[in-house]
Write an enzyme that holds these catalytic residues in place. Structure first.
Site, PDB file in Angstrom:
ATOM      1  N   ASP A   1     -12.332  -8.944  -0.420  1.00  0.00           N
ATOM      2  CA  ASP A   1     -11.520  -7.734  -0.485  1.00  0.00           C
ATOM      3  C   ASP A   1     -12.253  -6.658   0.314  1.00  0.00           C
ATOM      4  O   ASP A   1     -13.130  -5.986  -0.199  1.00  0.00           O
ATOM      5  CB  ASP A   1     -11.370  -7.329  -1.959  1.00  0.00           C
ATOM      6  CG  ASP A   1     -10.556  -6.055  -2.130  1.00  0.00           C
ATOM      7  OD1 ASP A   1     -10.104  -5.490  -1.112  1.00  0.00           O
ATOM      8  OD2 ASP A   1     -10.384  -5.633  -3.287  1.00  0.00           O
TER       9      ASP A   1
ATOM     10  N   ASP B   1       3.949  -2.199  -7.877  1.00  0.00           N
ATOM     11  CA  ASP B   1       2.508  -2.431  -7.820  1.00  0.00           C
ATOM     12  C   ASP B   1       1.901  -2.263  -9.230  1.00  0.00           C
ATOM     13  O   ASP B   1       2.637  -2.115 -10.211  1.00  0.00           O
ATOM     14  CB  ASP B   1       1.915  -1.464  -6.782  1.00  0.00           C
ATOM     15  CG  ASP B   1       0.670  -2.024  -6.113  1.00  0.00           C
ATOM     16  OD1 ASP B   1      -0.149  -2.635  -6.820  1.00  0.00           O
ATOM     17  OD2 ASP B   1       0.510  -1.845  -4.894  1.00  0.00           O
TER      18      ASP B   1
ATOM     19  N   ASP C   1      -2.176 -10.332  -6.039  1.00  0.00           N
ATOM     20  CA  ASP C   1      -3.108  -9.556  -5.219  1.00  0.00           C
ATOM     21  C   ASP C   1      -4.518  -9.805  -5.772  1.00  0.00           C
ATOM     22  O   ASP C   1      -4.674 -10.434  -6.831  1.00  0.00           O
ATOM     23  CB  ASP C   1      -2.717  -8.075  -5.342  1.00  0.00           C
ATOM     24  CG  ASP C   1      -3.349  -7.212  -4.263  1.00  0.00           C
ATOM     25  OD1 ASP C   1      -4.059  -7.745  -3.391  1.00  0.00           O
ATOM     26  OD2 ASP C   1      -3.114  -5.989  -4.280  1.00  0.00           O
TER      27      ASP C   1
ATOM     28  N   ARG D   1      -2.592 -12.521  -1.347  1.00  0.00           N
ATOM     29  CA  ARG D   1      -3.475 -11.904  -0.360  1.00  0.00           C
ATOM     30  C   ARG D   1      -4.572 -12.886   0.068  1.00  0.00           C
ATOM     31  O   ARG D   1      -4.930 -12.958   1.224  1.00  0.00           O
ATOM     32  CB  ARG D   1      -4.097 -10.621  -0.907  1.00  0.00           C
ATOM     33  CG  ARG D   1      -4.772  -9.813   0.189  1.00  0.00           C
ATOM     34  CD  ARG D   1      -5.192  -8.440  -0.281  1.00  0.00           C
ATOM     35  NE  ARG D   1      -6.293  -8.499  -1.226  1.00  0.00           N
ATOM     36  CZ  ARG D   1      -6.835  -7.437  -1.807  1.00  0.00           C
ATOM     37  NH1 ARG D   1      -6.365  -6.225  -1.537  1.00  0.00           N
ATOM     38  NH2 ARG D   1      -7.812  -7.571  -2.669  1.00  0.00           N
TER      39      ARG D   1
ATOM     40  N   ASP E   1      -4.807  -4.816   3.254  1.00  0.00           N
ATOM     41  CA  ASP E   1      -4.763  -3.355   3.271  1.00  0.00           C
ATOM     42  C   ASP E   1      -5.077  -2.801   4.654  1.00  0.00           C
ATOM     43  O   ASP E   1      -6.190  -2.364   4.922  1.00  0.00           O
ATOM     44  CB  ASP E   1      -5.715  -2.804   2.218  1.00  0.00           C
ATOM     45  CG  ASP E   1      -5.311  -3.293   0.833  1.00  0.00           C
ATOM     46  OD1 ASP E   1      -4.153  -3.719   0.678  1.00  0.00           O
ATOM     47  OD2 ASP E   1      -6.153  -3.257  -0.072  1.00  0.00           O
TER      48      ASP E   1
ATOM     49  N   HIS F   1       4.995  -1.018   2.984  1.00  0.00           N
ATOM     50  CA  HIS F   1       4.138  -0.760   1.836  1.00  0.00           C
ATOM     51  C   HIS F   1       3.306   0.483   2.129  1.00  0.00           C
ATOM     52  O   HIS F   1       3.089   0.816   3.297  1.00  0.00           O
ATOM     53  CB  HIS F   1       3.237  -1.982   1.592  1.00  0.00           C
ATOM     54  CG  HIS F   1       2.434  -1.917   0.331  1.00  0.00           C
ATOM     55  ND1 HIS F   1       2.860  -1.249  -0.788  1.00  0.00           N
ATOM     56  CD2 HIS F   1       1.232  -2.456   0.004  1.00  0.00           C
ATOM     57  CE1 HIS F   1       1.945  -1.382  -1.740  1.00  0.00           C
ATOM     58  NE2 HIS F   1       0.949  -2.102  -1.282  1.00  0.00           N
TER      59      HIS F   1
END
Lengths: 972, 565
Positions: free
Chosen positions: A286, A432, A545, A604, A620, A678
């Site tokens: 991440d 979300d 996610d 993701r 992201d 998004h």
């Protein structure tokens, strides 16, 4: 959605802001900071200590086994070679007798690959030559040093260990604590005693005693390297209970200058040389506010590399789920070493060469060499190993509206209403993490979403759907059902001391379910049942996610490598975790419908095989032009390795896009497989109508273009589901011999018939698009203007421009009646766009089913037709005679682009009755429009025959009418 | 709301109509199925038997206003004039006209629109893409004639509800508008009052100005004799003190002479003086003979009388042999330096206040606190008097004291006048500020000035203080957050007074400064009805007030609803 800041507890907030505020590369390891990578990379090429022991050769029908020995430490490895069906070779190397089993990746291969017979052609003391079946393919095994070469005729296709970088850190007993306390001299004596002792106890016949000294030296040397038994990164310590276990192997590709794949990285489509920089890293992470053009690891990993030259396309699939680094070096062939045995091979010394080296922290070497020879063959080969893209419900290919977060039910209702007010279609609205009750997934915030079913019903009344997020970190809270059940079932990942592993994530302290465990996955799947997941309904789908997994306070924002998944360390399984999460979720969605409905799950994190479970997105990103541009090579790279259902956050997740960037992103996103807008929580709202009427109109038009093309998208996904051919393709896939297209990454093909070159530059006044193919013609889909292939074309652009070209020679089916969601368009008629090629012919497909269930597969309920136009005749041939489906859709219009004016057009029905069809010919654009053929696109199809008559003689004064054949040809 | 151009269509003879509808029905049956036909016929029979007015016959989806363009059995010309087609291509589910006018009743044209009659409710146009899309859009269900969607005719219900709402709205608007009138009146009055007050205040201010000047003169006049008397008194006292000091000095001198005259010969010699190294003028540590001679005015020795001049040279440095070193003057400054520390102790800040402030982002209050901290120390300790002044000055004599008292009275009067002037200035400033606000075209928003309106939600209390600021206070502890200070009216062009914008509130972490948009709607009361945060740190408030109520036309609200069957 992301690793960033939000309403965590103050402590976490503080901790995390400190680490996340600066885009901090130092949070993530370089090769030098990853001890095994540093050790591996320090090895010099050319000195392989490995030798094949030819006398250990065992050859069964389809498997060759042979021992390798490391002459430095006398550790033996077991080499297995398999010839696989479909022109692939599998090379497996493991320790012959490891102290304990080494991890072999399960659940990624569809099944045990089917093998083909192998036979030894020549064998002598230097090695052996195996026949790999047809096409004069041979595998040459050189014994000392160990090396493999795959040749076809006189051509070396690939060499393995040609640079001698095979390295296999064997498992060894951990030094006990006493040995740490005694002096180094005593220690090394103790080591030598121990090694003698162990080699004796292992009773290795050839572990010659004269080599004991040497071996001892080697081991001593090994053990002096830092990071072998414990590794510290920042404040995190990796206890490494099993010590060093890394593996490495090199591959040389003569004649190859272009290699692709190994996503996910923010880099060019063509992989770069890593000489002098860090290797490409594969370790699902991440990464907060990732940088562009960087070999750093990202959220997902697919260890598949594709090589391509004008001659041949091949692939390497390195089946290993541990942290992996890939070095790539391209040079001319003259500088590389070829073994003696290959002297007879004609190798052009002028030809380039690419060397690839894989390094993984643990597990075994298990490589699938996919020998092509064409791009389409490599895709087929890889698909036969890991499966194909799941076939999504049609609506998942439509437009998705997301934001972190839609605040409450009223907000959802208002946004839904906004789309209708502005006459913009959309299919999915997304929720979300804030929709949950305190980040407890499978729950709803009681004050903001008190009546989720009312909300879902409201959407269903509009034939729309919703996606809610379900992340794999589970709030540690005794009153939370999901947590207490996982805990009581003992299904959490364990820390190194055997307790439940806990880390910080959105809910604060969280546990991480062990998704590698089949029982865990089965239980997770069962949680999606309507009676378990309260408030859920059949038009609610799921988004996974943070499944790298993201652990805010873990090393590199992920799980400690010494955490335990049953007997395996997290180190072994890391890159698989996300795949398992998505698999369990997708299975859950299938199960809740009794196996009827196709699931839709976005993930993701991903790995090889993730294509079977749903869609991925590039995580992201940011509202910057560079991020818009990179979305193309990122999704192309994923498509090359099987994951076709890819998209990037439209508008950019972080930061606030300008109206121009947002519009351009919608235009680009409309032509990428997964099309979702998004935005980050802290950015201003950006629903499509918030940027003034002009921009609203531009965005509306982009989305409408997407909806019109949904039949084509659907057919492409149907095809990729069956064949593994990517939906979004680099130009070289279709034009493999055109060197000029190999590095193009600002345009691409959808299927083989649409070429897209989105505008991705701020203030662009024009673009230069390369139209490939010497014999091709291309038609601008908006103006029907015709362009020759094999040329670069400058094209002025306006804000409304989305440069898209249809290949001459193709038939594309569209639904030009745009409605507010794809479901509303299910029964609408089709318009066929027939773009004639230079030969005056065209081909295409039409696929129709119920758009959402598995009945196409289970009950063969679908329509699949080939539409061919040649010699003035349009024929519809049934591609699936044993399938059945009835549709109320019909053909409302046929647009023939690049044709000539006919004198008349006749529709002939199955009973032989002929009706003249009205048509319109625009001589300026050379577009012939047939008015309302009216034939049913499905069940009635076969009863209708339909003639078209063209005027073939010029000039038009001398009218000769020729009947050139059938258009709708009965062919059941 | 617009007045409808058309009301009911003309009623034609039922028989003729039956034939027409039957034929039309048959045509539509080709595309829409028998059921539709039957349905149409039944409808017809039903309506005829009831004898109610019947809709004018026209192609599906065509509004009455455009009926004349769709003449049966005559070629149809697209409304944009681009093309003429046979009438049977109207509504044949294929788009022939670029403007979509040939398909008013089918979804064939991308830019078409469909007219729902919505008898009992409001007729409306919907995009033709919503025809037969499975979603009921027209309350009369006419948009879903072939999709299988189960729609119910809700027009009557909607009509009734709408009428109720409109009625209620009209009532509210009427009452609100009456209130608004009052508000306008009050504001007018208030404004006049304020202006009058302002004028008054300005006059008053003039007087105050004069008064201050007068008082200043009185004060100054009274202060002059006071000053003189005080000076006299001081001078006398100083003279007295000087005499005392002289006496003391003489005594010291005599004492010094005796000390210096080591050999008691009645004279002080150079060598005797040299024993006092502290007298060294060049500070090299020794008092040389020459230096000593210099101090003694060139003489080798001095007697008691001549010593007088020597003493003036040496008395500042001279140290008595018998007395300890005088240390007091050194210590005094040290004590003075300590004072500020002591002062802080003397007025501690309440600790809870400080910690509370620390929790929150900077607030205006913070600055006040800061101001307090730097404000002058509350008590300045008077410097210690030197030893010489230990004797206090005697009290003033009665005459002087009387002068002082008189001057003090004059000073007090002056201060008071000055204060009154300042207050007047402030008041004038406030009124001027208030008068400078844009309180609407008729000053109808004036009444909100200096008011605050609160709304309590589950977590917060929101406070809207119009023309000032918007605040958010957590219900369960914590300090207020500024959601924006008054910015401007920012409604749509035709009426900017429908939206207020408050900007530059407390900054958001990594985000914008908080801001609030306040939407005003007509109501009888003045109330904040809702708050939300549609986007991070951008708040939205719904605020009802009579001030935005518009005058209602006297027409019956029900006539706004176009009833058509």
């Amino acid at each position: 959605m992301a690793a960033s800041y939000v309403s965590l507890l103050a402590v976490v907030l503080l901790f995390f802001c400190l680490s996340a505020h600066a885009v901090d590369r130092s949070n993530f390891k370089t090769c030098d900071q990853s001890s095994f990578c540093k050790r591996q990379r320090e090895l010099e090429p050319g000195q392989s200590p490995y030798r094949a022991l030819l006398d250990t050769l065992e050859l069964s029908n389809s498997r060759l086994a042979l021992q390798l020995i490391n002459d430095n430490n006398k550790v033996r490895l077991l080499l297995e070679l398999y010839r696989l069906q479909g022109n692939m070779t599998r090379v497996k190397i493991n320790e012959l007798k490891p102290l304990k089993p080494r991890y072999e990746v399960p659940d990624v291969l569809m099944a045990d690959p089917l093998t083909e017979p192998l036979s030894v052609v020549v064998q002598d003391e230097n090695g052996l030559v195996l026949s790999l079946g047809g096409a004069e393919q041979r595998l040459i095994l050189n014994a000392r040093p160990f090396r493999l070469d795959i040749i076809e005729g006189p051509q070396v296709l690939m060499s393995v260990n040609s640079r001698g970088l095979l390295a296999f850190e064997h498992l060894r007993a951990r030094k006990d604590t006493i040995s740490h306390k005694i002096s180094s001299t005593v220690g090394s004596m103790w080591d030598s005693l121990k090694s003698i002792f162990s080699s004796e106890s292992n009773s290795e016949e050839t572990a010659g005693q004269e080599n004991v000294g040497q071996q001892t030296d080697e081991i001593k040397e090994d053990e002096e390297k830092p990071g072998m038994w414990e590794e510290v990164f920042k404040t995190h310590s990796d206890s490494k209970p099993n010590g060093p276990s890394s593996i490495s192997l090199d591959f040389s590709l003569p004649g190859v200058e272009h290699v692709f794949g190994i996503p996910e990285h923010t880099d060019t489509l063509k992989l770069k040389n890593t000489d002098g920089s860090d290797p490409y890293r594969l370790y699902n992470l991440d990464v907060f506010q990732y940088e562009l053009h960087n070999p750093m690891a990202l959220y997902g990993s697919v260890p598949v590399l594709i090589s391509h030259s004008t001659e041949r396309t091949m692939g390497l699939f390195w089946l290993n789920a541990a942290e992996t680094w890939v070095d790539i070096s391209t040079s001319s062939a003259g500088q590389t070493m070829f073994g003696k045995m290959l002297d007879f091979v004609h190798g052009s010394s002028e030809a380039p060469q690419t060397d690839v080296r894989w390094m993984s922290e643990s597990g075994i070497i298990d490589v699938f060499i996919m020998l092509g020879p064409k791009p389409t063959d490599v895709f087929t080969q890889y698909a036969s190993l890991t499966g194909t893209q799941s076939f999504p419900p049609l609506s998942a290919l439509a437009y998705h509206q997301c934001r972190w977060n839609y605040n409450d039910q009223e907000d959802v209702r208002a946004v839904d209403q906004g789309f209708d007010e502005h006459d913009i279609p959309y299919d999915f609205i997304w929720l979300d993490i804030e929709h949950t009750d305190g980040k407890r997934y499978f729950t709803w915030d009681p004050s903001k979403f008190p009546q989720p079913k009312d909300m879902l019903q409201g959407l269903m009344d509009k034939r729309r759907k919703l996606v809610a997020i379900v992340d794999p970190h589970i709030k540690v809270d005794g009153d939370y059902k999901i947590h207490s059940e996982i805990r009581s079932k003992n299904l959490y990942v364990k820390n190194k001391d055997g307790g439940d592993y806990e880390g910080w994530c959105w809910p604060g302290n969280a546990g991480y379910p062990d998704f590698t465990n089949r029982d865990m996955r089965a239980w997770w799947s069962s949680m999606f049942a309507y009676d378990q997941y309260e408030g859920s309904m059949e038009n609610q789908y799921i988004w996974n996610d943070m499944n790298e997994p993201s652990v805010f306070n873990g090393p590199e924002v992920t799980m400690h490598k010494d955490a335990l998944h049953g007997v395996w360390e997290h180190r072994d399984v890391h890159n698989l975790y996300g795949l398992y999460v998505q698999k369990a979720t997708a299975d859950g969605l299938i199960q809740r419908s009794g196996g009827v409905e196709r699931p839709f799950v976005l993930t993701r994190a991903f790995f090889a095989g993730s294509q079977r479970y749903g869609a991925v997105w590039t995580g992201d990103n940011a509202a910057e032009w560079g991020h818009l541009k990179i979305s193309i090579p990122m999704c192309l790279s994923l498509g090359l390795v099987g994951i076709s259902f890819c998209g990037a956050d439209v508008g950019g997740f972080f930061k606030h896009p300008s109206a121009e960037l947002l519009v351009r992103w919608y235009q680009a996103g409309a032509y990428q497989p997964f099309f979702r807008a998004h935005a980050h929580l802290d950015t201003p709202r950006r629903e499509p109508w918030l940027f003034g009427p002009e921009n609203t109109a531009l965005i509306r038009e982009a989305i409408r273009q997407r909806y019109a093309l949904l039949p084509y998208w659907y057919q492409l996904f149907y095809n990729t589901h069956h064949t593994g051919q990517p939906v979004m393709r680099p130009l070289w896939v279709e034009y493999p011999e055109d060197f000029a297209v190999f590095t193009i990454e600002d345009e691409y093909l959808l299927g083989k018939d649409l070429l897209v070159h989105p505008v991705t530059d701020e203030g662009a006044k024009g673009i230069t698009v390369y139209l490939p193919g010497k014999h091709e013609v291309w038609f601008d889909v908006h103006t029907f203007e015709k362009h020759a292939g094999a040329q670069s074309l400058y094209m002025p652009v306006a804000m409304s421009s989305i440069p898209v070209f249809q290949r001459g020679g193709s038939v594309i089916c569209r639904k030009d009646r745009i409605r507010r969601s794809s479901s509303c368009m299910e029964s609408d008629p089709y318009t066929l766009y027939v773009a004639l090629g230079s030969q005056g012919s065209a081909e295409g497909e039409l696929y129709i089913d119920d758009f959402h269930t598995f009945d196409y597969e289970k009950k063969k309920e679908f329509i699949h037709r080939r539409l061919s136009f040649s010699d003035g005749t349009l024929t519809s041939r049934n591609l699936a005679p044993d399938s059945q489906f009835s549709t109320s859709s019909w053909i409302e219009k046929i647009v023939i682009i690049g044709g000539v004016q006919p004198s008349s057009v006749t529709l002939t029905t199955a009973d032989g009755a002929e009706t003249a069809l009205e048509f319109d010919f625009d001589s300026e654009t050379a577009v012939l429009t047939l008015r309302k053929p009216g034939v049913n696109a499905g069940a009635d199809w076969s009863y209708i025959t339909f003639f078209i008559v063209f005027l073939h003689i010029h000039p038009p004064e001398s009218v000769t009418v020729e009947r050139l054949g059938k258009i709708w040809n009965y062919s059941m | 709301m617009r007045t409808p151009v058309f009301l009911l269509g003309d009623v034609t003879h039922a028989a003729k109509r039956t034939a027409e509808v039957a034929r039309l029905c048959w045509e539509s049956a080709l595309t829409c199925g028998i059921m539709t036909c039957v349905h149409l016929l039944l409808t017809l029979v039903f309506t005829v038997s009831l004898g109610t007015p019947v809709e004018i016959h026209r192609p599906r989806g065509v509004p009455l206003t455009k009926r004349q363009f769709y003449e049966e059995n005559k070629p149809f010309t697209c409304l944009d004039g681009s093309k003429t087609i046979p009438f049977d291509r109207v509504n044949d589910d294929y788009c022939d006209c670029k403007d979509g006018s040939d398909e008013p009743g089918t979804p064939a044209c991308p830019n078409g629109s469909f007219h729902c009659t919505n008898a009992g409710y409001r007729p409306t146009f919907i995009p033709s893409s919503r025809i037969n899309d499975g979603i009921c859009d027209c309350c009369d269900t006419t948009d879903e004639y072939n999709s299988g969607a189960k729609c119910e005719n809700t027009c009557k219900d909607l009509g009734r509800k709408e009428r109720e709402v409109l009625q209620k709205m009209a009532e509210i608007t009427r009452e609100g508008f009456l209130l608004k009138r009052q508000l306008i009146e009050e504001a007018k009055k208030g404004k006049q009052e304020k202006q009058d007050k302002l004028t008054g205040m300005q006059d008053n201010k003039k007087q105050l100005d004069e008064k201050v000047e007068a008082m200043r003169t009185v004060k100054e006049t009274a202060e002059q004799p006071e000053k003189e008397a005080k000076e006299r008194h001081l001078k006398a006292w100083e003279e007295q003190m000087a005499a005392i000091r002289l006496e003391k000095d003489k005594a010291k001198m005599a004492e010094a002479f005796l000390e210096l005259d080591d050999n008691a010969d009645g004279v002080v010699s150079v060598s005797e003086l040299q024993t006092h190294a502290e007298l060294d003028p060049d500070a090299d540590g020794t008092l040389s003979e020459t230096e000593a001679q210099g101090l003694m005015g060139g003489a080798d020795q001095v007697d008691t009388s001549a010593f007088e001049s020597v003493w003036t040279n040496i008395k500042d440095k001279y140290k008595s042999e018998s007395q300890p070193v005088e240390s007091a003057p050194v210590e005094t400054p040290g004590e003075e330096m300590k004072e500020p520390v002591g002062d802080n102790d003397s007025e501690p800040y309440p600790e809870e206040d400080i910690s509370e402030e620390d929790d929150e982002e900077e607030d205006e209050d913070d600055y006040h606190e800061e101001d307090d901290k730097v404000r002058a120390p509350p008590s300045i300790r008077t410097p210690e008097k030197s030893q010489e002044d230990e004797e206090a000055m005697p009290p003033y004599d009665a005459e002087t004291q009387a002068l002082i008292d008189a001057a003090q009275r004059a000073r007090d009067d002056f201060n008071e006048a000055e204060k009154a002037l300042k207050e007047a200035d402030d008041q004038i400033g406030n009124i001027e500020k208030e008068l400078s606000f844009d309180f609407g075209p008729d000053a109808e928003f004036t009444y909100m000035y200096n008011q605050c309106y609160e709304l309590s939600t589950s977590e917060y209390i929101y406070r809207l203080c119009p023309f000032n600021r918007v605040l958010q206070k957590p219900k369960y502890g914590g300090s207020e957050t500024n959601l924006g200070t008054w910015g401007a009216w920012s409604g749509p062009e035709n009426n900017k007074y429908l939206v207020m914008k408050y900007e530059h509130g407390t900054g958001c972490w990594q985000g914008p400064n908080r801001s609030t948009t306040v939407k005003l709607t007509c109501g009888k009361e003045t109330v904040v009805t809702s708050t939300s945060e549609p986007s991070r740190c951008e708040y939205l408030m719904e605020f009802i007030t009579p001030a935005v109520c518009q005058e209602t036309s006297n027409t019956d609200p029900s006539t706004h609803t176009h009833v058509e069957l």
